[in-house]
Design a protein around this motif. Structure first.
Motif, short mmCIF file in Angstrom:
data_model
loop_
_atom_site.label_atom_id
_atom_site.label_comp_id
_atom_site.label_asym_id
_atom_site.label_seq_id
_atom_site.Cartn_x
_atom_site.Cartn_y
_atom_site.Cartn_z
N TYR A 38 0.84 -1.18 0.00
CA TYR A 38 0.00 0.00 0.00
C TYR A 38 0.89 1.24 0.00
N GLY A 39 0.43 2.30 -0.62
CA GLY A 39 1.22 3.53 -0.68
C GLY A 39 1.63 4.02 0.71
N GLY A 40 2.77 4.68 0.79
CA GLY A 40 3.24 5.20 2.06
C GLY A 40 3.95 4.16 2.91
N SER A 41 4.33 3.03 2.30
CA SER A 41 4.96 1.94 3.05
C SER A 41 6.42 1.74 2.69
N ALA A 42 7.09 2.78 2.25
CA ALA A 42 8.51 2.75 1.84
C ALA A 42 8.70 2.16 0.46
N ASN A 43 7.65 2.19 -0.37
CA ASN A 43 7.74 1.67 -1.72
C ASN A 43 8.82 2.39 -2.54
N THR A 44 8.88 3.71 -2.41
CA THR A 44 9.81 4.48 -3.23
C THR A 44 11.26 4.17 -2.86
N TYR A 45 11.56 4.16 -1.58
CA TYR A 45 12.93 3.82 -1.19
C TYR A 45 13.26 2.39 -1.62
N LEU A 82 5.43 -5.00 0.95
CA LEU A 82 5.71 -4.16 2.11
C LEU A 82 4.43 -3.89 2.89
N ALA A 83 4.53 -3.80 4.20
CA ALA A 83 3.35 -3.51 5.03
C ALA A 83 3.71 -2.50 6.11
N ARG A 84 2.81 -1.54 6.29
CA ARG A 84 2.98 -0.51 7.32
C ARG A 84 1.64 -0.27 8.00
N HIS A 85 1.64 0.05 9.26
CA HIS A 85 0.39 0.32 9.97
C HIS A 85 -0.44 1.34 9.18
N PRO A 86 -1.75 1.10 9.04
CA PRO A 86 -2.56 1.98 8.18
C PRO A 86 -2.56 3.45 8.59
N VAL A 87 -2.53 3.73 9.88
CA VAL A 87 -2.51 5.14 10.30
C VAL A 87 -1.24 5.82 9.80
N ASP A 88 -0.12 5.13 9.88
CA ASP A 88 1.15 5.71 9.44
C ASP A 88 1.21 5.83 7.91
N ALA A 89 0.80 4.76 7.22
CA ALA A 89 0.85 4.77 5.76
C ALA A 89 -0.07 5.84 5.18
N SER A 92 1.13 9.41 5.87
CA SER A 92 2.25 9.77 4.99
C SER A 92 1.73 10.17 3.61
N LEU A 93 0.84 9.37 3.06
CA LEU A 93 0.29 9.67 1.73
C LEU A 93 -0.47 10.99 1.72
N THR A 94 -1.24 11.23 2.76
CA THR A 94 -2.08 12.43 2.80
C THR A 94 -1.24 13.70 2.89
N THR A 95 -0.17 13.66 3.67
CA THR A 95 0.67 14.86 3.77
C THR A 95 1.35 15.19 2.45
N ARG A 96 1.49 14.16 1.60
CA ARG A 96 2.10 14.38 0.28
C ARG A 96 1.05 14.67 -0.80
N ASN A 97 -0.17 14.90 -0.35
CA ASN A 97 -1.27 15.28 -1.25
C ASN A 97 -1.67 14.14 -2.18
N ALA A 98 -1.39 12.89 -1.78
CA ALA A 98 -1.79 11.74 -2.59
C ALA A 98 -3.18 11.25 -2.23
N LEU A 99 -3.71 11.73 -1.10
CA LEU A 99 -5.07 11.38 -0.67
C LEU A 99 -5.77 12.65 -0.21
N GLU A 100 -7.08 12.64 -0.30
CA GLU A 100 -7.87 13.80 0.11
C GLU A 100 -7.90 13.91 1.63
#
Length: 229
Positions: A38-45, A82-89, A92-100
């Motif tokens: 899921y997005g925000g789970s260190a996919n880019t790194y 990759l898996a990250r706790h949903p609140v954290d993931a 992270s996505l929302t602060t980068r404007n990837a989610l509303e």
């Protein structure tokens, strides 16, 4: 329809083609490795660390849909999830404007997160999984597990090395460009209106980690994850 298509390889690939999305991101018979999560789970790194040491690899990544993992299982393509706790993931996505950044937007994201991990847990014998902190603390150990599982010969920069720091500096969104404050998103995710959706997403995370042997990381200040009855 899109939510259903996200779990169906043929439908999702067709939707990408209709939208003019680069199909090279989707798994095919020539793919040598899929990095999923899921997005925000260190996919880019995770992606660019692989490309740093293996620049010619045919790599599928960054679509964040269950159909990718299902297709990789069908083709027996090496896959790292990759898996990250949903609140954290989601934060992270929302602060980068990837989610509303709204109750409705975060509610949709929590459901999407739940659907993602619930849809791929059945493929657990066909992939290697790891947690967010495994990637940012010792990604080399994760890739060694991938090599052992699939007979690959992949490598990545050591965490904390100059190459690793350069990847982070190149791809991390600066704080001055973030769409909103992380703590504000986390606070909204704790809104009573999102409680049931958040619990379901958290339970999906915990159950995925338990089924796949993935290390769970919990913020010490976060309340315990409730179990399904």
């Amino acid at each position: 329809m899109l939510a259903f298509a996200k779990r169906q390889p043929m439908l999702y690939r067709a939707s990408l083609k209709l939208r003019g999305v680069d199909l090279s991101y989707f798994v095919c018979r020539d793919t040598e490795l899929l990095i999923a999560g899921y997005g925000g789970s260190a996919n880019t790194y995770a992606t660019y660390a692989i490309l740093e040491n293996c620049p010619n690899i045919n790599l599928a990544h960054h679509l964040h849909v269950a159909a990718q993992v299902v297709k990789a299982a069908q083709l027996q393509t090496p896959c790292l999830v990759l898996a990250r706790h949903p609140v954290d993931a989601i934060s992270s996505l929302t602060t980068r404007n990837a989610l509303e950044f709204s109750i409705e937007g975060l509610g949709w994201a929590l459901l999407d997160y739940q659907n993602y991990y619930d849809s791929i847990v059945g493929c657990r014998d066909s992939f290697v999984s790891c947690g967010f902190r495994d990637v940012i603390e010792d990604y080399s150990a994760v890739i060694q597990k991938v090599n052992e599982r699939f007979g690959t010969n992949l490598s990545v920069p050591v965490n904390g090395s100059d190459a690793s720091k350069k990847i982070i500096a190149t791809h991390k969104t600066p704080g001055t460009r973030r769409a909103c404050v992380l703590e504000d998103v986390q606070a909204m995710l704790m809104n009573p209106a999102l409680e049931q959706a958040r619990k379901r997403a958290e339970q999906s995370y915990e159950e995925f980690c338990a089924a796949t042997g993935t290390r769970i990381w919990k913020d010490p200040n976060r309340r315990p994850i409730a179990r399904r009855e």
